[in-house]
Design an enzyme around this catalytic site. Structure first.
Site, PDB file in Angstrom:
ATOM      1  N   LYS A 111      11.758 -42.053  -3.142  1.00  0.00           N
ATOM      2  CA  LYS A 111      12.798 -42.843  -2.457  1.00  0.00           C
ATOM      3  C   LYS A 111      12.333 -43.279  -1.073  1.00  0.00           C
ATOM      4  CE  LYS A 111      16.083 -43.135  -5.451  1.00  0.00           C
ATOM      5  NZ  LYS A 111      16.586 -41.980  -6.167  1.00  0.00           N
ATOM      6  N   LYS A 194       8.988 -45.095 -16.305  1.00  0.00           N
ATOM      7  CA  LYS A 194      10.242 -44.822 -17.015  1.00  0.00           C
ATOM      8  C   LYS A 194      11.220 -45.995 -16.953  1.00  0.00           C
ATOM      9  CE  LYS A 194      12.984 -42.771 -13.335  1.00  0.00           C
ATOM     10  NZ  LYS A 194      13.974 -41.818 -12.948  1.00  0.00           N
ATOM     11  N   LYS A 197      17.300 -48.092 -13.640  1.00  0.00           N
ATOM     12  CA  LYS A 197      18.094 -49.197 -13.115  1.00  0.00           C
ATOM     13  C   LYS A 197      17.402 -49.888 -11.952  1.00  0.00           C
ATOM     14  CE  LYS A 197      21.898 -46.567 -14.147  1.00  0.00           C
ATOM     15  NZ  LYS A 197      22.875 -45.599 -13.741  1.00  0.00           N
TER      16      LYS A 197
END
Ligand code: TYM
Length: 331
Positions: A111, A194, A197
């Site tokens: 992140k 992966k 979203k």
């Protein structure tokens, strides 16, 4: 009976990764365990949604939980923010979560790399909140995909640390679990890791995608000019499509195309067409139910209210006991 807890962040529609990594197992587990499935809207605040988006996303996940087959009579379905006891447990657990270990979390590092302008404390302590979600119901089993494995390890660490600090065995150890031996990682269509979203347009296939959209996304997926040698290893941007086929198609279909690849006879157009059709079949029942359930505001309200009452019963018992263990006393 063992207790199961799991959740999905309320950041929008569910994709095939969420379904095959977690939700499919929720549906099976509700028949065998004492299950709590929730919509993680506290967690979604790390990215600062607007009030309208926040509510809309929570509603969407609730609709899709129900469409996927979670039964509010069997499992407790609730919205995380309806259970303030979770936030209280998060506060207590934060006192024994250390900066170094939080900074080392893989998802935190990812992140920080992706959004260096928004490294907030909520992001840092995300695994503590997740531990609170699980420990609040003293769960031992947590159905999640492969990407959440490290968070589960941290939940065990925080629970054990609390036990040691207060010298008792209050929290049991939670483990990531699904019905097979291995946790699932559903790859994205772009062959870069992966399905997710936030991984860019065209990477994810959503349960609510119309057939035409699914066909378009799959046909656009990157492929190459085809194998040139028999039994040659597949590059990642082809392997991911095979992995997806293994998940959504019958085994015989997968084997058919795998065989064609190995003999250099594969035509990617046919392969992708088949993959898209099988994704459409796999998602069709849910797509129809999503549209139906979305119209029934009264039902959604009932489910959320009933779930909140049941979840708070369990959560408030834990908080009462935790307060006593910590030493808070009423005057
Ligand atoms: P979230 O919302 O990112 O994902 C929800 C669930 O879907 C799984 N998943 C996948 N599984 C396999 N392949 C993929 N490509 C894939 N993408 C997503 C995730 O592993 C997860 O099980 N922090 C959690 C939500 C959460 C939670 C909890 C889960 C909050 N508190 C307590 C369990 C217990 C999250 O962000 O998941």
């Amino acid at each position: 009976m063992e207790t199961v807890v799991s959740g999905i962040r309320s950041t929008g529609k569910l994709h095939l990764g969420n379904f095959y990594g977690a939700v499919k197992n929720f549906v099976q587990m509700q028949n065998e365990f004492n299950c709590y499935f929730f919509i993680a809207d506290f967690h979604s605040l790390t990215t600062h949604p607007t009030p309208e988006d926040l509510h809309g996303n929570v509603k969407q996940v609730l609709i899709e939980y129900l469409a996927a087959g979670i039964d509010p009579e069997k499992a407790t379905i609730y919205v995380q923010s309806d259970v303030p006891e979770i936030a209280e447990l998060y506060l207590y657990l934060n006192m024994n979560a250390y900066l170094g270990e939080l900074e080392r979390s893989t998802s935190f590092k990812d992140k920080v790399r992706a959004h260096p302008d928004n490294v907030n404390a909520g992001l840092l302590t995300y695994p503590v909140l997740m531990a609170a979600d699980i420990l609040i119901h003293k769960a031992t089993k947590v159905p999640v995909g492969k990407d959440q494995e490290q968070h589960l390890e941290m939940a065990r660490t925080f629970g054990n640390r609390f036990n040691r600090l207060y010298n008792n065995e209050y929290f049991p150890e939670p483990f990531a679990f699904n019905f097979t031996e291995k946790l699932v990682k559903v790859p994205g269509l772009d062959g870069k890791g992966k399905m997710g979203k936030s991984e860019g347009e065209g990477n994810a296939v959503y349960l609510s995608d119309e057939p035409e959209i699914i066909r378009k996304k799959v046909m656009r997926a990157v492929s190459d000019s085809g194998p040139t040698e028999e039994n040659q290893a597949k590059p990642e941007s082809i392997q991911n499509l095979f992995d997806l086929m293994k998940i959504v198609s019958p085994l015989s279909t997968y084997e058919h195309f795998d065989n064609l690849y190995n003999t250099c006879e594969i035509r990617y157009g046919d392969f992708k067409k088949q993959l898209a059709e099988d994704m459409i079949i796999a998602t069709a029942p849910m797509r129809e139910r999503i549209n139906e359930i979305a119209k029934d505001e009264t039902y959604l309200r009932q489910v959320a209210r009933f779930g909140a009452i049941k979840a708070r019963e369990s959560a408030s018992k834990t908080i009462r006991e935790v307060r006593e263990i910590i030493g808070f006393k009423n005057f």
